[in-house]
Design an enzyme around this catalytic site. Structure first.
Site, PDB file in Angstrom:
ATOM      1  N   LYS A 115     135.602 -23.276 100.524  1.00  0.00           N
ATOM      2  CA  LYS A 115     136.444 -22.132 100.310  1.00  0.00           C
ATOM      3  C   LYS A 115     138.171 -22.428 100.535  1.00  0.00           C
ATOM      4  CE  LYS A 115     134.479 -20.106 104.113  1.00  0.00           C
ATOM      5  NZ  LYS A 115     133.153 -20.565 104.272  1.00  0.00           N
ATOM      6  N   GLU A 139     129.589 -22.792  93.656  1.00  0.00           N
ATOM      7  CA  GLU A 139     128.830 -21.739  94.013  1.00  0.00           C
ATOM      8  C   GLU A 139     128.881 -21.442  95.433  1.00  0.00           C
ATOM      9  OE1 GLU A 139     127.268 -18.717  93.432  1.00  0.00           O
ATOM     10  OE2 GLU A 139     126.092 -19.471  91.635  1.00  0.00           O
ATOM     11  N   GLY A 144     127.812 -18.022 100.113  1.00  0.00           N
ATOM     12  CA  GLY A 144     126.796 -18.853 100.401  1.00  0.00           C
ATOM     13  C   GLY A 144     125.816 -18.751  99.366  1.00  0.00           C
ATOM     14  N   ILE A 146     124.196 -16.371  97.700  1.00  0.00           N
ATOM     15  CA  ILE A 146     124.307 -15.529  96.685  1.00  0.00           C
ATOM     16  C   ILE A 146     124.885 -16.100  95.305  1.00  0.00           C
ATOM     17  CG2 ILE A 146     125.171 -13.450  95.941  1.00  0.00           C
ATOM     18  CD1 ILE A 146     125.431 -12.655  98.831  1.00  0.00           C
ATOM     19  N   ASP A 211     139.022 -15.752 105.925  1.00  0.00           N
ATOM     20  CA  ASP A 211     137.739 -16.371 105.382  1.00  0.00           C
ATOM     21  C   ASP A 211     137.512 -15.636 104.096  1.00  0.00           C
ATOM     22  OD1 ASP A 211     135.266 -18.161 105.577  1.00  0.00           O
ATOM     23  OD2 ASP A 211     134.402 -16.221 105.366  1.00  0.00           O
ATOM     24  N   LYS A 215     137.414 -16.418  99.714  1.00  0.00           N
ATOM     25  CA  LYS A 215     136.429 -16.311  98.842  1.00  0.00           C
ATOM     26  C   LYS A 215     137.028 -15.259  97.710  1.00  0.00           C
ATOM     27  CE  LYS A 215     133.231 -16.936 102.630  1.00  0.00           C
ATOM     28  NZ  LYS A 215     132.314 -16.049 103.677  1.00  0.00           N
ATOM     29  N   GLY A 314     125.321 -20.009 106.426  1.00  0.00           N
ATOM     30  CA  GLY A 314     124.307 -20.724 107.187  1.00  0.00           C
ATOM     31  C   GLY A 314     123.884 -21.912 106.357  1.00  0.00           C
TER      32      GLY A 314
END
Lengths: 447, 447
Positions: A115, A139, A144, A146, A211, A215, A314
């Site tokens: 990102k 993606e 993550g 999703i 962060d 995104k 994760g």
């Protein structure tokens, strides 16, 4: 070097070059091994990992991997004529930028989960991808596991995106959830999150909102086909959220979430673009997104409201997204001269100044318990024509001079931020009022 | 007739044939007109609607459409050599089946939103699609505007799907929400839903669970690549849900939702496949999905839990999904001999008998308020080794004979359905117990 996949026959084995064996890179390699048969059956494409670039090829790893695959130079992946697709998972911005650029210039599709590099260099890299006709898949860079990027690019393609609102930083959401559910102060909730591995040793980017902002920039570039960079977004973190605000929010029917808000204002053809802790009505689904989970609400002119919920970070959830992109890249390798990547830049959208943005607000003053204090504040709201919808208060403490302090909350109807700012500025001099009023925007999700 | 899209040059205008101008067909045509520029810019493909098949070409319509486009025979779409893609929105099963089959046999990709035809003939049509290498797109057949089908096919492709649980019928969810929030009995809630246009004049398929079951069959065929038909699924509707169960559910920490449950049991390699009103823990996100909204929770071995939320029906949300598929179909028309449609059948999965399925349960007896009743019931649970986790009760009424009746609730730990069935069968003869005990499964979302 011009690279032409179209010359390959269908049925060939596609060769992947993986750069980076950190957490996500390891997850990708493990999952490709673990679910290989499933993937080949579903995708109907045969593939192999040909080379893996790492920082240190001699490092001890938990991962079982043939040492012959390893190289310490990512350029080998780009220069290897047999490698069809590059997967960039090295992180950081400097080398990652060089790698993505070199791969696109060589005509090799790139899958990235980075990102930071897209927030900073996305405008340039998406343009390069478009000019070269070489796809860039990302993606895993937003949310993550999703599937928000592919959904915007495909299923939701006919929609003008009216707004995107989301909780897209798991660490800060975990901390805010602990503050809400356990009444913990910020510092304690952060320390607990670190102890449990939900926050890094240096959690700055999670806590200060950057962060999430990275995104948000990527989602906005995607949804609106406009170049953006980190200068364009207003960012506030969760460091100053206090326990008392959770108590008062709850009483008023809200909870507090670090929200990313992207909103297109058709009349001005401008984007509202911000990240900040915000009040969310308790009955909205986003209010129920707790712990490390992420959720992104998209409003389209045709589909209405859609919400995507899942693990936003994760090893495995992110690997799932990376592999979804790898398969898409492999499928699209069967095409020539066309890709489903980024829409071409049609125009550069202007960004709405924060002063012009309109929401309702929650304003909390810490005030001395003295006659006339409420009147002084209320008069200042009236002076700037800022309309109060409700008030509430709670006792705070008695200070060392025996003065009692209260929290005084004003819920303010929707108005331009600049007007509320004037009210607050004029009240700064008042000795009965703490000089740091606390302001949260209230997201109503009604427009 | 063999149809070969690969002979066309990139840049050609793709020609669409639309069958059906009902609610969804009209929404598709309107949206294609309304957002045409956006679609062309994003998809980078030029397209046009060449022909529209309708039942009655002379019918008055709200829609502005050139009458020269209309035909009353869908065969004209299939036979027209210029038409590249067929969009089936005529509904029903008989003609829709013939149309889809004819189009696939002619090598023309098909987009459909027809859940009934896929639930009944999907196994055959997906097989035909696979054999012909001609894609069949069906995003709109499950969950309206929610991008669940493409997400399973693409972003989540590396995941073994462990389970899918969802609320995928808006009408029944609207009715259950009214029962929960307003304490309405079923009949009143249904009538209100009809008056407000959220339920059709004949709501049978929504109420009895079969609309949800059709969608569940499609999702299961997709997720597991196995042929299925309506015989394979256990279906119970919401007709027998009573207000008192909402009161008791709330007291026990649950709400009641019509849930579709698809679960793969790896050990037996069998599918659990059922639709029924179920208890959902209040703190699970699915418990918060109210009104006409739908949500689908997918557990993958790599991504963990993902939830997709949005409008599961209606003109525009469904049109959004159809157009997402149209664009995908157009993109994939640029390929030859390959498509991202249905995964090939590897094997036929067995279906787990309902007797073998395991969940906790809520069991409500309507009993006479007499000594020994609780003991008799508890003894029967003990006899079959069915473990009670909690009980609660509430007074019901006094009947015309002056006998007091109570509701007696037993919360039962997870066990095979067959064991609970034996308990209930043995209790049927007891004159102190109403012969219709109420049973809900409790979904814990923990496995």
């Amino acid at each position: 070097m011009e690279y032409n996949l179209a010359t390959r026959m269908i049925g060939d084995t596609l060769q992947l070059g993986l750069a980076g064996l950190g957490t996500v890179g390891t997850g990708v390699y493990e999952t490709l091994c673990r679910n290989y048969e499933l993937l080949e059956a579903r995708a109907q494409i045969s593939f192999a990992v040909k080379k893996v670039a790492v920082n240190n090829i001699h490092r001890e790893r938990d991962l079982k991997i043939d040492p012959a695959l390893l190289t310490s130079d990512w350029r080998e992946l780009v220069d290897d004529a047999d490698i069809d697709i590059i997967i960039e998972l090295i992180g950081g911005t400097t080398e990652a930028y060089k790698l993505i650029k070199a791969a696109l210039e060589a005509g090799k599709p790139v899958v990235t989960g980075n990102k930071a590099v897209l927030a900073e260099y996305g405008s340039e890299l998406f343009k390069l991808s478009s000019e070269k006709g070489t796809p860039l898949y990302f993606e895993a860079s937003c949310g993550g596991g999703i599937p928000i990027v592919q959904s915007l690019q495909n299923s939701l393609i006919c929609n003008k995106v009216e707004s995107i609102a989301g909780i897209i930083n798991g660490t800060s959401n975990y901390i805010l959830t602990s503050m809400k559910d356990k009444g913990m102060p910020f510092r304690e909730a952060l320390e607990q999150a670190q102890a449990l591995g939900f926050a890094e040793a240096d959690p700055s980017f999670d806590i200060n909102g950057w962060d999430a902002a990275h995104k948000a920039l990527i989602l906005a570039m995607l949804a609106y086909g406009t170049p953006l960079n980190p200068d364009k977004i207003a960012v506030y973190g969760i460091e100053r959220v206090e326990s008392v605000d959770f108590v008062l929010a709850d009483r008023l029917g809200y909870t507090i979430k670090l929200l990313v808000v992207i909103k297109h204002h058709a009349q001005q053809d401008a984007l509202e673009l911000r990240v900040q802790p915000s009040f969310v009505p308790k009955d909205h689904l986003l209010a129920k997104v707790d712990g490390v989970f992420n959720a992104i609400a998209v409003k389209g002119d045709i589909v209405g409201e859609s919400i995507f919920y899942g693990r936003g970070a994760g090893k495995n959830p992110t690997a799932s997204a990376v592999i979804g992109d790898i398969v898409l890249a492999m499928r699209e390798c069967r095409l020539s001269g066309y890709h489903t990547g980024f829409q071409p830049y049609t125009k550069e959208l202007s960004i709405m100044p924060m002063n012009e943005t309109v929401t309702p607000y929650y304003v909390r003053f810490r005030v001395q318990d003295r006659p006339g204090v409420i009147a002084a504040i209320a008069a200042m709201f009236a002076k700037y024509d800022v309309d109060i919808s409700a008030t509430t208060s709670t006792n705070e403490s008695v200070d060392s001079n025996g003065v009692r302090w209260n929290h005084l909350v004003f819920m303010v109807h929707a108005c331009k931020w600049v007007r509320l700012k004037y009210v607050l500025r004029e009240l700064t001099g008042n000795e009965n009022i703490d000089r740091h009023p606390v302001v949260f925007r209230i997201e109503t999700f009604n427009d």
